[in-house]
Scaffold this motif. Sequence first.
Motif, PDB file in Angstrom:
ATOM      1  N   ASN A 333      19.672  46.361  29.550  1.00 17.49           N
ATOM      2  CA  ASN A 333      18.834  46.153  28.365  1.00 17.49           C
ATOM      3  C   ASN A 333      19.665  46.048  27.094  1.00 17.49           C
ATOM      4  O   ASN A 333      19.353  45.249  26.206  1.00 17.49           O
ATOM      5  CB  ASN A 333      17.792  47.279  28.236  1.00 17.49           C
ATOM      6  N   THR A 338      16.991  44.036  24.884  1.00 18.74           N
ATOM      7  CA  THR A 338      15.592  44.401  25.137  1.00 18.74           C
ATOM      8  C   THR A 338      15.463  45.920  25.308  1.00 18.74           C
ATOM      9  O   THR A 338      16.416  46.589  25.700  1.00 18.74           O
ATOM     10  CB  THR A 338      15.087  43.737  26.440  1.00 18.74           C
ATOM     11  N   ASN A 339      14.277  46.433  25.027  1.00 18.79           N
ATOM     12  CA  ASN A 339      13.987  47.866  25.217  1.00 18.79           C
ATOM     13  C   ASN A 339      15.096  48.767  24.673  1.00 18.79           C
ATOM     14  O   ASN A 339      15.485  49.749  25.308  1.00 18.79           O
ATOM     15  CB  ASN A 339      13.773  48.168  26.715  1.00 18.79           C
ATOM     16  N   GLU A 342      14.346  52.648  24.251  1.00 16.47           N
ATOM     17  CA  GLU A 342      14.455  53.428  25.489  1.00 16.47           C
ATOM     18  C   GLU A 342      15.930  53.659  25.839  1.00 16.47           C
ATOM     19  O   GLU A 342      16.325  54.762  26.218  1.00 16.47           O
ATOM     20  CB  GLU A 342      13.781  52.719  26.672  1.00 16.47           C
TER      21      GLU A 342
HETATM   22  C1  LIG Z   1      10.774  47.742  28.911  1.00 16.68           C
HETATM   23  O1  LIG Z   1      10.029  48.944  28.882  1.00 16.68           O
HETATM   24  C2  LIG Z   1       8.703  48.793  29.349  1.00 16.68           C
HETATM   25  C3  LIG Z   1       7.968  50.086  29.103  1.00 16.68           C
HETATM   26  O2  LIG Z   1       8.773  51.177  29.415  1.00 16.68           O
HETATM   27  C4  LIG Z   1       8.762  48.406  30.809  1.00 16.68           C
HETATM   28  O3  LIG Z   1       7.447  48.223  31.317  1.00 16.68           O
HETATM   29  C5  LIG Z   1       9.558  47.124  30.945  1.00 16.68           C
HETATM   30  O4  LIG Z   1       9.697  46.790  32.305  1.00 16.68           O
HETATM   31  C6  LIG Z   1      10.909  47.255  30.321  1.00 16.68           C
HETATM   32  N1  LIG Z   1      11.586  45.987  30.335  1.00 16.68           N
HETATM   33  C7  LIG Z   1      12.806  45.853  30.762  1.00 16.68           C
HETATM   34  C8  LIG Z   1      13.398  44.493  30.685  1.00 16.68           C
HETATM   35  O5  LIG Z   1      13.461  46.791  31.188  1.00 16.68           O
END
Ligand SMILES: *[C@@H]1O[C@H](CO)[C@@H](O)[C@H](O)[C@H]1NC(C)=O
Length: 503
Positions: A333, A338-339, A342
């Motif tokens: 990520n 992305t994300n 997190e």
């Molecule tokens: C990003 O986070 C969301 C929610 O936690 C998750 O559903 C999604 O799969 C994630 N996307 C990636 C590319 O990791």
Amino acid sequence: MALARYFTRLALATSALAIPLHTRDNNGPSGGIRWGSCDFESAGTGPIECGTLAVPLDYTDAASTEKLTLSLIRSPAQTNGTVSKKSILFNFGGPGYEAIHSLNSAADLLHGGVGETLTFSCFETATDRQLANYKYPLLDVDAHESALAETFANMQVLTNVCHERYKNSTNPEFLGTAFVARDLISVVDALGEDGLLRYWGFSYGSLLGATVAAMFPSRMDRVVLDGVVNANNYYHRFGIDVDQLLSADAAFRAILAQCIEAGPARCALASLDNASTVADLEATLWRAVDRYRKGPVAAGTVDVVDTHLFRELLFITIKYPTNVAVAAQHIRNLVAGTNLTEAASYYRALSEGIAMPDDSLYGISCSDKFPRTDSLAGILPDVERMLETSELFGSQIGSIAAVCPSWPWAAKERYDGGFAPGSIKTKTPILLFGNTYDPVTPLPSARNMSAAFEGSVVVEQHGFGHATISQASACTAQVLRAYFVNGTLPAEGTVCDVDSTLF
Ligand SMILES: *[C@@H]1O[C@H](CO)[C@@H](O)[C@H](O)[C@H]1NC(C)=O
Ligand SMILES: *[C@@H]1O[C@H](CO)[C@@H](O)[C@H](O)[C@H]1NC(C)=O
Ligand SMILES: *[C@@H]1O[C@H](CO)[C@@H](O)[C@H](O)[C@H]1NC(C)=O
Ligand SMILES: *[C@@H]1O[C@H](CO)[C@@H](O)[C@H](O)[C@H]1NC(C)=O
Ligand SMILES: *[C@@H]1O[C@H](CO)[C@@H](O)[C@H](O)[C@H]1NC(C)=O
Ligand SMILES: *[C@@H]1O[C@H](CO)[C@@H](O)[C@H](O)[C@H]1NC(C)=O
């Protein structure tokens, strides 16, 4: 977060106990260990008991009556129905306290809380420490042109803070590994067994083990040094062990190779574009790291994703590869942008998990060291050594050499007998372990220490992470059993495979 962060880095290199187990006590028992129930829950399946032992605060002064109270925890080993009469002392080096219950040897598990003979905290509160860390950070050497010079000054300020807080106290003089080594022997005496030490030390615990074995060779029954710090470097150069990164780049590349082999279903990084060889994947990752240098990105309400965060996440991942598949998703990520929130909070949780609760480790390692300098030039050779040994992580770890140079105290006793080849003959030869891909305590440091101890043997665990406990190995377990039970050492050159794959 400099102090906490360089604690993290000290932890990366040598670590110490995370749990403050000592309190000052002038009225403790004068001898013997008082065992009773613990005031915390056992994390494992076995029963545990806790105890205290009063030991001299100042072993160098026979007239002094001041005592420290050591806290000890033990778990009786069930050796086929009977409880073993011989104890093994452990020092886990790192915050991995819970590991005590995963160990299963033929003797009592006895954990001496000897990583900290005194609590030592340069700040009134954790918040004060955190603020100081933000204001006076330990910067990556390549953060900007004068990052090292700035870090050097920052560390002088933090040293001044410690000095100010303890200037009327003698406590800092009693921080030091030689005192902890004497504490180990005090515990052995109080146990009233055969007067000999059985010991298994990880990381900083290996430095402690090498020191106690050098100071008391005739009292060593079994000594295992696991994830070994080069004590020559630790005592006589800046930083923890200027050779600590010798295997870091190889470890990183070997993990990438495993990732590619595991494929995208098991390792998210294998699904990146241009990730079909280690060289491609490495270049792809490092391009992303550099992208954040030019353009750090805000992630949520707390974090900024930058080069530092990215590299730290990579480094922590290779040091503690247990959850490498999860880490790989977050790293992917970061590459993809992305994300990020997190990924950043994942990193933050990891680094908070290994942060030190006080400044004891700082105090111990700085008080242990012999060299001091008030000029940046004085530490440059040691920074350069780290840059030279790891093109990938040297600039991130190298500034650790700036931590101790102006430390105002020296431990009242420091082991200065050296570790010259063949110079130490222990009662039973010692056993050392190094992982092939340990990014902080490399195999060459284990070999270096082994050279000092007559008859000792180094076993290479062919695996990843910091010290042998990072991956299970039936072979390593067998070597340990034979050594602890019979004193049998394996053949020189023994290599133990691990029983699991990373992904
Ligand atoms: C990003 O986070 C969301 C929610 O936690 C998750 O559903 C999604 O799969 C994630 N996307 C990636 C590319 O990791
Ligand atoms: C355990 O004890 C039993 C009975 O005393 C004995 O037969 C057995 O061999 C022992 N096992 C081990 C592993 O020592
Ligand atoms: C330290 O001692 C000096 C002189 O004895 C005294 O003036 C000062 O207040 C003391 N500082 C602390 C923090 O106790
Ligand atoms: C893939 O990585 C290599 C470095 O190993 C680099 O030279 C090449 O340009 C990269 N290719 C692409 C398409 O990004
Ligand atoms: C061990 O390390 C020290 C410090 O780097 C070095 O001076 C010494 O030559 C090494 N000894 C051996 C036997 O490798
Ligand atoms: C210890 O030595 C005895 C006698 O040689 C042997 O039977 C036993 O298996 C050894 N124990 C271990 C754990 O290696």
